[in-house]
Design a protein around this motif. Sequence first.
Motif, PDB file in Angstrom:
ATOM      1  N   LEU A 121       1.023  -1.316   0.045  1.00  0.00           N
ATOM      2  CA  LEU A 121      -0.043  -0.432   0.146  1.00  0.00           C
ATOM      3  C   LEU A 121       1.063   1.175   0.084  1.00  0.00           C
ATOM      4  O   LEU A 121       0.512   2.363  -1.182  1.00  0.00           O
ATOM      5  N   VAL A 122       2.257   1.370   0.711  1.00  0.00           N
ATOM      6  CA  VAL A 122       3.027   2.535   0.586  1.00  0.00           C
ATOM      7  C   VAL A 122       2.987   2.453  -0.776  1.00  0.00           C
ATOM      8  O   VAL A 122       3.427   3.631  -1.042  1.00  0.00           O
ATOM      9  N   VAL A 123       3.545   1.281  -1.773  1.00  0.00           N
ATOM     10  CA  VAL A 123       4.608   1.665  -2.750  1.00  0.00           C
ATOM     11  C   VAL A 123       3.321   2.583  -3.694  1.00  0.00           C
ATOM     12  O   VAL A 123       3.363   2.681  -4.878  1.00  0.00           O
ATOM     13  N   LEU A 124       2.166   2.155  -3.770  1.00  0.00           N
ATOM     14  CA  LEU A 124       0.944   2.770  -4.383  1.00  0.00           C
ATOM     15  C   LEU A 124       0.488   3.695  -4.278  1.00  0.00           C
ATOM     16  O   LEU A 124       0.573   4.355  -4.444  1.00  0.00           O
ATOM     17  N   ALA A 133      -5.262   1.893  -9.823  1.00  0.00           N
ATOM     18  CA  ALA A 133      -6.426   1.284 -10.568  1.00  0.00           C
ATOM     19  C   ALA A 133      -6.428  -0.089 -10.937  1.00  0.00           C
ATOM     20  O   ALA A 133      -6.748  -0.577 -10.678  1.00  0.00           O
ATOM     21  N   VAL A 134      -5.745   0.420 -12.213  1.00  0.00           N
ATOM     22  CA  VAL A 134      -5.136  -0.642 -12.866  1.00  0.00           C
ATOM     23  C   VAL A 134      -5.205  -1.763 -12.160  1.00  0.00           C
ATOM     24  O   VAL A 134      -5.398  -2.912 -12.343  1.00  0.00           O
ATOM     25  N   PHE A 135      -3.764  -1.198 -11.257  1.00  0.00           N
ATOM     26  CA  PHE A 135      -3.023  -2.486 -10.529  1.00  0.00           C
ATOM     27  C   PHE A 135      -3.537  -2.527  -9.903  1.00  0.00           C
ATOM     28  O   PHE A 135      -3.940  -4.417  -9.539  1.00  0.00           O
ATOM     29  N   ALA A 166       2.956  -0.690 -13.914  1.00  0.00           N
ATOM     30  CA  ALA A 166       2.303  -1.027 -13.111  1.00  0.00           C
ATOM     31  C   ALA A 166       3.014  -1.743 -12.049  1.00  0.00           C
ATOM     32  O   ALA A 166       3.520  -1.247 -10.709  1.00  0.00           O
ATOM     33  N   ARG A 167       3.218  -2.445 -12.900  1.00  0.00           N
ATOM     34  CA  ARG A 167       3.845  -3.564 -11.882  1.00  0.00           C
ATOM     35  C   ARG A 167       5.226  -3.499 -11.416  1.00  0.00           C
ATOM     36  O   ARG A 167       6.155  -3.777 -10.842  1.00  0.00           O
TER      37      ARG A 167
END
Length: 306
Positions: A121-124, A133-135, A166-167
């Motif tokens: 979540l921190v990386v997001l 959203a896509v990830f 994103a990945r």
Amino acid sequence: MASDFLTETFEANRALLTGVAYRMLGRFTDAEDVVQDAWLRWSAEDRADVREPRAYLVRVATRLALDRLRQLAARRETYVGPWLPEPVATGAAAADPAGTAPAADVADRAVLADTVSFAVLVVLESLSPAERAVFVLREAFAFPYEEIAAALERSEPAVRQLASRARKHVAERRPRYDTDPVEARAVTERFLTAASGGDLDGLLSLLAPDARLVSDSGGKSKAPLRVIEGGDKVGRFLAAVGTEQLPDMEVRIVETNGAPALLVLSAGTPDLVLQLSLVDGRIACVYLFRNPDKLGGMADSAAHRL
């Protein structure tokens, strides 16, 4: 009858919508608001042409979460101290510790738990709203690219490009923490014993030399406003605060975001949540939550299926 169908259909998808919104926003309270807004739209709009309610509801919730994410961006720029995602109680309902769920379900839960961990979540937080959203839709819930494209009103090739970017971003920035729940529980118990007794040597034996402590208080509670770097400094800070007593203090080991954590209650109200991240069996990062606005997800003892 129609009203019953609407309610039953929405409730059947509530956990999914909450999980999507929480991963996108990082706050359970904001996720609940998004789900409530999705319900208002679902109950008010003409659904005669809705062939797949699940896809429709996810599309609505995703767009609402994106709108809210953009609104929150300016607020986070003025946030006092480090900003962390809101901790949420998960626990037995999500983990199925009795092993009664089918193997495939347990594997799916492991993937979901991984995407709701603080490390992820921190990386997001560093992704663009569209990438996030896509990830979430692709990696956490395995939605087809076609459905994600419809939700974001973008072409499928554009969505595939966002997913790839994103990945790669998450893979490059995500810390490689240990994920063994048995080991994490054992270290958390030893940590609690050392911290509550002000045992500096015991804490230092658990902390990695380069350990960090990141606290989130929003300036509303007593907590460091900067990251504490180094095992020695982190240990000394924890040894000092571990002996402080709150009114009618109670400490529990709970599960938040798929991992063991310490929940400190003062007169029955959540006051602090602390979770440890391990590398090679030693504590590499301590997440400390003291913003009262972010402890609502811990007030209910029921675990959330995220």
